[in-house]
Scaffold this motif. Sequence first.
Motif, PDB file in Angstrom:
ATOM      1  N   GLN A  16       2.558  -5.739  -6.363  1.00 14.97           N
ATOM      2  CA  GLN A  16       1.941  -6.424  -5.452  1.00 14.97           C
ATOM      3  C   GLN A  16       1.726  -5.519  -4.433  1.00 14.97           C
ATOM      4  OE1 GLN A  16       4.642  -9.155  -2.391  1.00 14.97           O
ATOM      5  NE2 GLN A  16       2.757  -9.606  -1.952  1.00 14.97           N
ATOM      6  N   CYS A  17       0.116  -4.783  -4.561  1.00 15.29           N
ATOM      7  CA  CYS A  17      -0.461  -3.887  -3.609  1.00 15.29           C
ATOM      8  C   CYS A  17       0.919  -4.563  -2.047  1.00 15.29           C
ATOM      9  CB  CYS A  17      -1.659  -3.693  -3.880  1.00 15.29           C
ATOM     10  SG  CYS A  17      -2.515  -3.051  -2.071  1.00 15.29           S
ATOM     11  N   HIS A  18       0.688  -3.825  -1.216  1.00 19.49           N
ATOM     12  CA  HIS A  18       1.418  -3.787   0.204  1.00 19.49           C
ATOM     13  C   HIS A  18       0.580  -3.608   1.022  1.00 19.49           C
ATOM     14  CE1 HIS A  18       5.884  -4.077  -0.393  1.00 19.49           C
ATOM     15  NE2 HIS A  18       4.763  -4.120  -1.157  1.00 19.49           N
ATOM     16  N   LEU A  19      -0.358  -3.175   0.766  1.00 19.36           N
ATOM     17  CA  LEU A  19      -2.503  -3.235   1.383  1.00 19.36           C
ATOM     18  C   LEU A  19      -3.440  -4.186   1.392  1.00 19.36           C
ATOM     19  CD1 LEU A  19      -3.164   0.630   0.783  1.00 19.36           C
ATOM     20  CD2 LEU A  19      -2.088   0.092   2.397  1.00 19.36           C
ATOM     21  N   CYS A  20      -3.113  -5.000   0.204  1.00 21.33           N
ATOM     22  CA  CYS A  20      -4.277  -6.186   0.423  1.00 21.33           C
ATOM     23  C   CYS A  20      -3.471  -7.671  -0.176  1.00 21.33           C
ATOM     24  CB  CYS A  20      -5.490  -5.747  -0.692  1.00 21.33           C
ATOM     25  SG  CYS A  20      -4.691  -5.789  -2.859  1.00 21.33           S
ATOM     26  N   GLY A  21      -2.367  -6.994  -0.354  1.00 22.73           N
ATOM     27  CA  GLY A  21      -0.849  -7.770  -0.880  1.00 22.73           C
ATOM     28  C   GLY A  21      -1.556  -9.166  -1.879  1.00 22.73           C
ATOM     29  N   TRP A  40      -2.921   3.684  -8.449  1.00 19.60           N
ATOM     30  CA  TRP A  40      -4.173   2.710  -7.460  1.00 19.60           C
ATOM     31  C   TRP A  40      -4.363   1.274  -7.251  1.00 19.60           C
ATOM     32  CZ3 TRP A  40      -4.082   8.047  -9.876  1.00 19.60           C
ATOM     33  CH2 TRP A  40      -5.063   8.335  -8.844  1.00 19.60           C
ATOM     34  N   CYS A  41      -4.391   0.877  -6.706  1.00 24.41           N
ATOM     35  CA  CYS A  41      -4.524  -0.339  -6.498  1.00 24.41           C
ATOM     36  C   CYS A  41      -6.041  -1.327  -7.170  1.00 24.41           C
ATOM     37  CB  CYS A  41      -4.393  -1.109  -5.361  1.00 24.41           C
ATOM     38  SG  CYS A  41      -4.637  -3.234  -5.011  1.00 24.41           S
ATOM     39  N   PRO A  42      -6.154  -1.622  -8.008  1.00 24.06           N
ATOM     40  CA  PRO A  42      -7.031  -2.228  -9.367  1.00 24.06           C
ATOM     41  C   PRO A  42      -7.975  -2.889  -8.356  1.00 24.06           C
ATOM     42  CG  PRO A  42      -5.747  -3.698 -10.352  1.00 24.06           C
ATOM     43  CD  PRO A  42      -4.928  -2.721  -9.258  1.00 24.06           C
ATOM     44  N   TYR A  43      -7.718  -3.928  -6.936  1.00 23.26           N
ATOM     45  CA  TYR A  43      -8.663  -4.391  -6.431  1.00 23.26           C
ATOM     46  C   TYR A  43      -9.046  -3.789  -5.202  1.00 23.26           C
ATOM     47  CZ  TYR A  43      -5.789  -8.047  -8.410  1.00 23.26           C
ATOM     48  OH  TYR A  43      -4.698  -8.423 -10.297  1.00 23.26           O
ATOM     49  N   CYS A  44      -8.310  -2.968  -4.398  1.00 23.84           N
ATOM     50  CA  CYS A  44      -8.678  -1.914  -3.165  1.00 23.84           C
ATOM     51  C   CYS A  44      -9.050  -0.766  -3.383  1.00 23.84           C
ATOM     52  CB  CYS A  44      -7.981  -2.095  -2.047  1.00 23.84           C
ATOM     53  SG  CYS A  44      -6.034  -1.865  -1.803  1.00 23.84           S
ATOM     54  N   GLY A  45      -9.213  -0.248  -4.666  1.00 27.81           N
ATOM     55  CA  GLY A  45      -8.585   1.132  -5.550  1.00 27.81           C
ATOM     56  C   GLY A  45      -7.953   1.887  -3.849  1.00 27.81           C
TER      57      GLY A  45
HETATM   58 ZN   LIG Z   1      -4.686  -3.511  -2.807  1.00 27.40          ZN
END
Ligand SMILES: [Zn+2]
Length: 147
Positions: A16-21, A40-45
């Motif tokens: 779970q990305c802690h930046l975008c959840g 790298w988070c695949p959603y927020c990069g």
């Molecule tokens: Zn993210």
Amino acid sequence: MEIKIPCDDDGYVLLQCHLCGEYFKVRGSDINSDDFYQIWCPYCGLISDSYVTSEVIDVALKSATNTAMEEIYNVFKDFEKKTRNNKFINFKAGKKPKQIFIPPIQSKIDKLETCNYECCKNQAKIMPLSKYIGSYCPFCGGRYDEL
Ligand SMILES: [Zn+2]
Ligand SMILES: [Zn+2]
């Protein structure tokens, strides 16, 4: 203390990305591999400082509490034993504290789909929508559009 994070049937671990959840999965072997020192988070990069899911954090906190309570109880129990024949101190450790129930960690969220990142010749599981609108490669951070 070690918390085992289960893999799904394909060997992927839920992160779970802690930046975008948002949730995504990469292979357990990739997380432990020296080839990929960053994810790298695949959603927020972006690179989150942690990808541990809130569920795993919850389990970690609960087992830490259980361990601590057990240790405190053992100290009391020890004290009880040491003071057993002491007529000035009458100490009872009392009942053993109940352990907090810890539900098994699920590798849930199965609506994620495998995305093939050609740039790194590797795969990750991401939300189907992001697969469609494009995502970032978790292994190099590059913008990636499969379609
Ligand atoms: Zn993210
Ligand atoms: Zn890549």
